[in-house]
Structure formats: structure tokens, C-alpha cells
Design a protein around this motif. Structure first.
Motif, PDB file in Angstrom:
ATOM      1  N   THR A 111      -7.674  -0.553  -5.912  1.00 29.26           N
ATOM      2  CA  THR A 111      -6.651   0.608  -5.177  1.00 29.26           C
ATOM      3  C   THR A 111      -7.822   1.426  -4.196  1.00 29.26           C
ATOM      4  O   THR A 111      -8.569   2.176  -5.002  1.00 29.26           O
ATOM      5  CB  THR A 111      -5.830   1.162  -6.041  1.00 29.26           C
ATOM      6  OG1 THR A 111      -4.908   0.364  -6.467  1.00 29.26           O
ATOM      7  CG2 THR A 111      -5.179   2.440  -5.079  1.00 29.26           C
ATOM      8  N   LYS A 112      -7.556   1.710  -2.983  1.00 30.42           N
ATOM      9  CA  LYS A 112      -8.537   2.525  -2.201  1.00 30.42           C
ATOM     10  C   LYS A 112      -7.557   3.544  -1.519  1.00 30.42           C
ATOM     11  O   LYS A 112      -6.500   3.248  -1.059  1.00 30.42           O
ATOM     12  CB  LYS A 112      -9.239   1.800  -1.168  1.00 30.42           C
ATOM     13  CG  LYS A 112     -10.087   2.741  -0.512  1.00 30.42           C
ATOM     14  CD  LYS A 112     -10.808   1.825   0.895  1.00 30.42           C
ATOM     15  CE  LYS A 112     -11.894   1.202   0.232  1.00 30.42           C
ATOM     16  NZ  LYS A 112     -12.858   0.338   1.231  1.00 30.42           N
ATOM     17  N   TYR A 113      -8.100   4.861  -2.108  1.00 27.37           N
ATOM     18  CA  TYR A 113      -7.412   6.140  -1.325  1.00 27.37           C
ATOM     19  C   TYR A 113      -8.128   6.681  -0.229  1.00 27.37           C
ATOM     20  O   TYR A 113      -9.390   6.701  -0.161  1.00 27.37           O
ATOM     21  CB  TYR A 113      -7.230   7.017  -2.435  1.00 27.37           C
ATOM     22  CG  TYR A 113      -7.284   8.602  -2.130  1.00 27.37           C
ATOM     23  CD1 TYR A 113      -6.109   8.854  -0.826  1.00 27.37           C
ATOM     24  CD2 TYR A 113      -7.960   9.466  -2.481  1.00 27.37           C
ATOM     25  CE1 TYR A 113      -5.949  10.227  -0.689  1.00 27.37           C
ATOM     26  CE2 TYR A 113      -7.943  10.888  -1.907  1.00 27.37           C
ATOM     27  CZ  TYR A 113      -6.878  11.130  -1.008  1.00 27.37           C
ATOM     28  OH  TYR A 113      -6.972  12.654  -0.818  1.00 27.37           O
ATOM     29  N   ILE A 114      -7.327   6.701   1.015  1.00 25.74           N
ATOM     30  CA  ILE A 114      -7.915   7.261   2.250  1.00 25.74           C
ATOM     31  C   ILE A 114      -7.474   8.451   2.447  1.00 25.74           C
ATOM     32  O   ILE A 114      -6.082   8.441   2.866  1.00 25.74           O
ATOM     33  CB  ILE A 114      -8.044   6.297   3.381  1.00 25.74           C
ATOM     34  CG1 ILE A 114      -8.617   4.845   3.095  1.00 25.74           C
ATOM     35  CG2 ILE A 114      -8.651   6.599   4.804  1.00 25.74           C
ATOM     36  CD1 ILE A 114      -8.306   3.824   4.043  1.00 25.74           C
ATOM     37  N   GLY A 143       0.922  -1.246   0.081  1.00 27.36           N
ATOM     38  CA  GLY A 143       0.132  -0.232  -0.054  1.00 27.36           C
ATOM     39  C   GLY A 143       1.256   1.200  -0.217  1.00 27.36           C
ATOM     40  O   GLY A 143       2.094   1.166  -0.517  1.00 27.36           O
ATOM     41  N   GLY A 144       0.338   2.395   0.542  1.00 28.29           N
ATOM     42  CA  GLY A 144       1.322   3.655   0.668  1.00 28.29           C
ATOM     43  C   GLY A 144       0.803   4.564   1.712  1.00 28.29           C
ATOM     44  O   GLY A 144      -0.495   4.505   1.971  1.00 28.29           O
ATOM     45  N   TYR A 145       1.833   5.348   2.197  1.00 26.92           N
ATOM     46  CA  TYR A 145       1.405   6.504   2.838  1.00 26.92           C
ATOM     47  C   TYR A 145       2.218   7.790   2.496  1.00 26.92           C
ATOM     48  O   TYR A 145       3.447   7.617   2.237  1.00 26.92           O
ATOM     49  CB  TYR A 145       1.892   6.104   4.546  1.00 26.92           C
ATOM     50  CG  TYR A 145       1.578   7.214   5.518  1.00 26.92           C
ATOM     51  CD1 TYR A 145       0.431   7.345   6.032  1.00 26.92           C
ATOM     52  CD2 TYR A 145       2.749   7.826   5.637  1.00 26.92           C
ATOM     53  CE1 TYR A 145       0.134   8.231   7.119  1.00 26.92           C
ATOM     54  CE2 TYR A 145       2.667   8.875   6.583  1.00 26.92           C
ATOM     55  CZ  TYR A 145       1.367   9.363   7.258  1.00 26.92           C
ATOM     56  OH  TYR A 145       1.176  10.175   8.260  1.00 26.92           O
ATOM     57  N   LEU A 154      -3.322   7.835   2.836  1.00 25.26           N
ATOM     58  CA  LEU A 154      -3.334   6.350   2.772  1.00 25.26           C
ATOM     59  C   LEU A 154      -3.704   5.593   1.529  1.00 25.26           C
ATOM     60  O   LEU A 154      -4.838   5.783   0.970  1.00 25.26           O
ATOM     61  CB  LEU A 154      -3.954   5.578   4.034  1.00 25.26           C
ATOM     62  CG  LEU A 154      -3.682   6.087   5.421  1.00 25.26           C
ATOM     63  CD1 LEU A 154      -4.719   5.576   6.391  1.00 25.26           C
ATOM     64  CD2 LEU A 154      -2.330   5.727   5.537  1.00 25.26           C
ATOM     65  N   VAL A 155      -2.860   4.642   1.025  1.00 31.16           N
ATOM     66  CA  VAL A 155      -3.435   3.997  -0.143  1.00 31.16           C
ATOM     67  C   VAL A 155      -3.307   2.442   0.340  1.00 31.16           C
ATOM     68  O   VAL A 155      -2.474   1.721   0.686  1.00 31.16           O
ATOM     69  CB  VAL A 155      -2.320   4.214  -1.419  1.00 31.16           C
ATOM     70  CG1 VAL A 155      -2.874   3.230  -2.456  1.00 31.16           C
ATOM     71  CG2 VAL A 155      -2.524   5.808  -1.894  1.00 31.16           C
ATOM     72  N   ALA A 156      -4.580   1.890   0.109  1.00 30.75           N
ATOM     73  CA  ALA A 156      -4.652   0.518   0.639  1.00 30.75           C
ATOM     74  C   ALA A 156      -5.164  -0.487  -0.664  1.00 30.75           C
ATOM     75  O   ALA A 156      -5.799   0.234  -1.764  1.00 30.75           O
ATOM     76  CB  ALA A 156      -5.888   0.455   1.513  1.00 30.75           C
ATOM     77  N   ARG A 157      -4.943  -1.679  -0.654  1.00 28.53           N
ATOM     78  CA  ARG A 157      -5.257  -2.321  -1.837  1.00 28.53           C
ATOM     79  C   ARG A 157      -5.848  -3.750  -1.469  1.00 28.53           C
ATOM     80  O   ARG A 157      -5.604  -4.314  -0.428  1.00 28.53           O
ATOM     81  CB  ARG A 157      -3.977  -3.039  -2.793  1.00 28.53           C
ATOM     82  CG  ARG A 157      -3.018  -1.862  -3.093  1.00 28.53           C
ATOM     83  CD  ARG A 157      -1.667  -2.248  -3.542  1.00 28.53           C
ATOM     84  NE  ARG A 157      -1.930  -2.670  -5.091  1.00 28.53           N
ATOM     85  CZ  ARG A 157      -1.300  -3.742  -5.527  1.00 28.53           C
ATOM     86  NH1 ARG A 157      -0.392  -4.202  -5.054  1.00 28.53           N
ATOM     87  NH2 ARG A 157      -1.439  -3.950  -6.919  1.00 28.53           N
TER      88      ARG A 157
END
Length: 498
Positions: free
Chosen positions: A491-494, A143-145, A156-159
């Protein structure tokens, strides 16, 4: 030159018993929610080398098939919440079970599809590797931050798993195309309904039982077999609970499925038809090029989307290459795939033999020369001999149509630019091959070829650790490699306010 049609040595007298036992070991029902059930109708599965019926399997209708999607949808939330390590360990167990049962799975595949047993064993090993590869990928979903440019929030990037998947597999690689789809779906946290080809359902049915023993929970993998694919799959595709469609097969069918999937904006992966060029330059190692052509042409009796469909040889070495290839293909034993040493097994059905016969006849009628084979064989089953044609003109139908048979069609070119132009003159772009000892040319031509995959001095490109797929009308998306699991993730962006 006359092709050797001598029959390879038969197994011992107990071979029929082994064949019967292998077929008897396969469940034959509808598999939904971890339960096997019968259907109102059944359909026969034939041995293409004899035309005899091996067994009968479930022939589901739309209402019966609906149970598979119901089960997949019900199991989705629980499977998505399963820890990645647990998903990984289940896939690893499935890999080990496939390795342990390789001989049984290979025999089942050869009996229903016809490919030589040696190739079937190779496919089982290849198929199992997808489970091992995606067992390792299951715990590496990232994912990512990051800090927002303005500094007032965080990204926040979640998969996350895309959801219930519909997986449609072809008859020519009945086991590997299943694991290549099921593996990443399981690793990503997706449930699935898989529909194998009606010609070859037994490999997937056997695989479902292996997955069950590996610990896949009820409803996570479901199997529907049917002779009425359109009637059964259309309502499943249009059901809003289905969120992903992965298909391997013809471009014509793929286009129809894309139209259906567009109605619900469903995620799709399409591995479609090919028209692979095989380029041999004058500076190539001809021995290596001949062996590469043999591998690219004769894998699966030529019934592969990656098969070398157009063999293009530089004019100064064309005759020598043709002579060498003809000699090698004349040595290939023909017979039932279960016989020792057989390389040329049967085609999948009578229609396939008719198609190859028509394509060869058209090429010869337009001026091609038959160097080997070229005529159907009068024997039980669906056989066509290894065939070599030279002087194939560009207007021959087989230059624009997948041959899907053991026919090596050789044409010539003069310059590198001409070779690339001929190779790219097709709406397809799955794989291309080239043989040269000039490193600069190798890289130059590889980049110029319009294909999703290139075999540079190699006749086989498939590998579970590499991204498999094409461009143009050969497909959408990739299977295998690091990108294989991406096809089953959203891909979900929070946005986090501070």
C-alpha cells in the motif's frame, strides 16, 4: 475387523505406455528467463508406489539457482507495468489449458506423489480454479482517495506489486499449492521464483510449460529444483531483490524461514503445520459425521495439514461412531494410485511409513485399541493401511504430532466445554471441524475454536474463493479468497498538496 486390501482393476496393457508418455512430456531442467537449461547435477524422482525412478531432474546449486532470481528481478518492472486486463487474460488462458490437459497433469501427479488418480484429477481442477479466481481479481485491485481532515490536501492510496517473490511448495499437493501462490503473484504484477519439493518437482515443471504456452513473458515465472534447499534458498532469501516469501510446509521449517526473512524485513506468508480436531456431538447426524470424518481424514491418504488428526466424539455416541467409521474405512481399496477405484495409495517415502508405525505403536502402548489396520504392509512401495484406533489417551504422541497417514485416532469427551478445551490444547490452529444439528451450538463452538478455518458439518473446507490459513503456529497470512492477492501488494500513500 479386517481391511480390504484387494487390488482394484488394472488399466489396459497400454497403461505403462501412458505413464511413460506422461513423464516424458515434462521438462526436467532449470527454468530461468523463459529458457530451460541443464545443471551439473541431477536428482531422481521416485514413484512411491514402487520405489522405482521415474526420471531425473535438474539439481541446482546456489550459483545455478541465482539465474532464476536474476531473471525475476529483470522482468519485474515490465510485468508490473503490464495492464491488469492482459495479466487477467494470461491467467484465464492458463486455466483453460489446465482444464484441457487435466488427465495428463493428474497422471503426472499420481506417479510422483502416489495419491489416487481420482484425487489427482480433483486437485488439478482445484488448482486450475486458482488461476480462474485470480484472473478475475487482477482487474479489481483497488485504491483510495479522500480529503485530508484539515482540507488542505488530498490522500491518494495506491496498491502496487510487492516485487519479486520466492514461492516454496510442499510435496503433498504439488500442483494446487503452486497455483495458489503463482496465481495471485501474477495477478498482482509480481514475478516469481518457485521451488517445488524435491519429492514432487514434476507437477510444477509441467505447470511452468503450461504457463509458457499461456503467454507468461520470459522471466516472470521461474523454477528451480534442488535437493539442497537450504543451500539454494538461503542466498535467494537474503538477496535484497527478493521482496516476498510464501511457504507451505512444516512449522519447524517455517520458523527458520521467518528468521531468515527478518534479516531483510521481507514480506512473508506461511501456511504451516496443523493438529486438526474433529468434534462429533451426540446430536450430530452420525452418517454425515462419518462421511465428514472420512473426507477430513483420508484426503490425500491422510497426508494433509488439514487432515483430522484428533477425532473427538461425545461419549454417548462414541462406540456407534467408531463402528460405523471402521466399517467404512475397511471398505477402502489399497493399491497404486493409477489403479481404478484405489482410495488408499502409498505414503510419500519409507520415512513416512516409519513415522506412522511409531505413532501407532506409541498410542497402542499407552492403551489405545486397534479396531482396523495398525501394521505396515509387506509389499513394494511405501504403504500403510487404513487404521482406526479408539480410546486414544491425550498423552499419546499422535495427539500432539501430525500423523500424516491414514490413521483415525478416536478419543471421547463428555461436555461441550471439555471438547473445546481439548480441541484448543495445541500450539496449532489451522482448521477445526465439528458436527452437530444444534445451530446455536454450531456457531458457539465455531467461534470458540482457535483456528483460522472451521468446517461446520463439513469435512472439507478448501475453496479458491475462501481465505485459507491458520492462527498460532499454523501460519501467517491467507491464501485464496479476496485476501489472497493482498499478500502480494504493498500500500502506497501519496499526499497531494493543493
Amino acid at each position: 475387523m479386517t481391511q480390504s486390501t484387494s487390488q482394484a482393476t488394472h488399466h489396459s496393457a497400454s497403461q505403462p505406455d501412458r505413464e511413460s508418455a506422461a513423464i516424458a512430456s515434462v521438462p526436467t531442467g532449470l527454468y530461468a528467463g523463459g529458457r530451460w537449461s541443464t545443471t551439473a547435477r541431477t536428482m531422481p524422482v521416485h514413484d512411491p508406489s514402487t520405489s522405482e525412478v521415474l526420471t531425473e531432474v535438474a539439481d541446482a546449486g546456489p550459483e545455478e539457482a541465482a539465474a532464476t532470481l536474476d531473471a525475476a528481478a529483470a522482468a519485474q518492472a515490465g510485468w508490473a507495468a503490464t495492464p491488469p486486463r492482459e495479466r487477467s487474460e494470461i491467467l484465464a488462458r492458463a486455466y483453460r489449458l489446465m482444464v484441457e490437459e487435466a488427465e495428463r497433469l493428474a497422471l503426472i501427479m499420481t506417479l510422483e506423489m502416489g495419491k489416487p488418480l481420482a484425487e489427482a484429477r480433483g486437485e488439478v481442477a482445484y488448482a486450475a480454479e486458482f488461476f480462474r479466481w485470480f484472473a478475475e481479481e487482477a482487474v479489481r485491485i483497488d485504491g483510495g482517495y479522500m480529503t485530508a481532515p484539515a482540507g488542505d490536501s488530498r490522500f491518494l492510496v495506491a496498491r502496487e506489486p510487492v516485487g519479486p517473490c520466492l514461492l516454496i511448495t510442499p510435496w503433498n499437493f504439488p500442483l494446487a499449492m503452486g497455483t495458489r501462490k503463482i496465481g495471485p503473484a501474477l495477478a498482482a504484477g509480481c514475478t516469481s521464483v518457485i521451488k517445488p519439493a524435491s519429492h514432487t518437482p514434476l507437477s510444477i515443471l509441467a505447470l511452468a510449460e503450461v504457463l509458457e504456452r499461456a503467454g507468461v513473458p520470459d522471466g516472470v515465472v521461474n523454477v528451480v529444483t534442488t535437493s539442497r534447499s537450504n543451500d539454494v534458498m538461503t542466498p535467494l532469501i537474503l538477496d535484497p531483490r527478493s521482496r516476498k516469501l510464501s511457504f507451505t510446509g512444516s512449522t519447524e521449517v517455517g520458523k527458520s524461514l521467518l528468521e531468515l526473512a527478518a534479516k531483510t524485513v521481507m514480506r512473508t506468508s506461511m501456511e504451516l503445520g496443523g493438529n486438526a480436531p474433529f468434534l462429533v456431538f451426540a446430536d450430530a447426524d452420525l452418517d454425515a459425521a462419518v462421511e465428514g470424518a472420512l473426507a477430513a481424514k483420508m484426503r490425500n491418504i491422510g497426508q494433509a495439514c488439514t487432515a483430522a488428526n484428533r477425532i473427538l466424539v461425545q461419549d454417548t455416541v462414541a462406540e456407534e461412531f467408531a463402528e460405523r467409521l471402521t466399517r467404512r474405512m475397511a471398505e477402502l481399496p489399497l493399491g497404486r494410485g493409477v489403479e481404478d477405484g484405489v482410495v488408499v495409495g502409498p505414503l510419500i517415502n519409507a520415512g513416512a511409513v516409519d513415522k506412522v508405525t511409531e505413532l501407532v505403536g506409541d498410542a497402542v502402548g499407552r492403551g489405545a485399541r486397534v479396531r482396523l489396520g495398525g501394521e505396515r504392509i509387506d509389499r513394494p512401495g511405501h504403504f500403510y493401511p487404513a487404521t482406526v484406533l479408539t480410546g486414544v489417551p491425550a498423552e499419546a504422541e499422535l495427539c500432539s504430532t501430525e500423523i500424516f497417514g491414514p490413521v483415525a485416532a478416536i478419543s471421547t469427551f463428555e461436555t461441550e466445554e471439555e471438547a473445546v478445551a481439548i480441541a484448543n490444547d495445541t500450539p496449532y490452529g489451522l482448521v477445526s471441524y465439528l458436527f452437530t444439528t444444534d445451530l446455536a451450538r454450531g456457531f458457539r463452538v465455531s467461534h470458540a475454536l482457535e483456528a483460522g478455518m472451521v468446517g461446520l458439518n463439513r469435512g472439507v473446507v478448501s475453496n479458491p474463493a475462501a481465505p485459507f490459513g491458520g492462527v498460532k503456529e499454523s501460519g501467517v497470512g491467507r491464501e485464496g479468497g479476496f485476501s489472497g492477492i493482498d499478500e502480494f501488494l504493498e500500500t502506497k500513500y501519496i499526499s497531494v498538496g493543493l
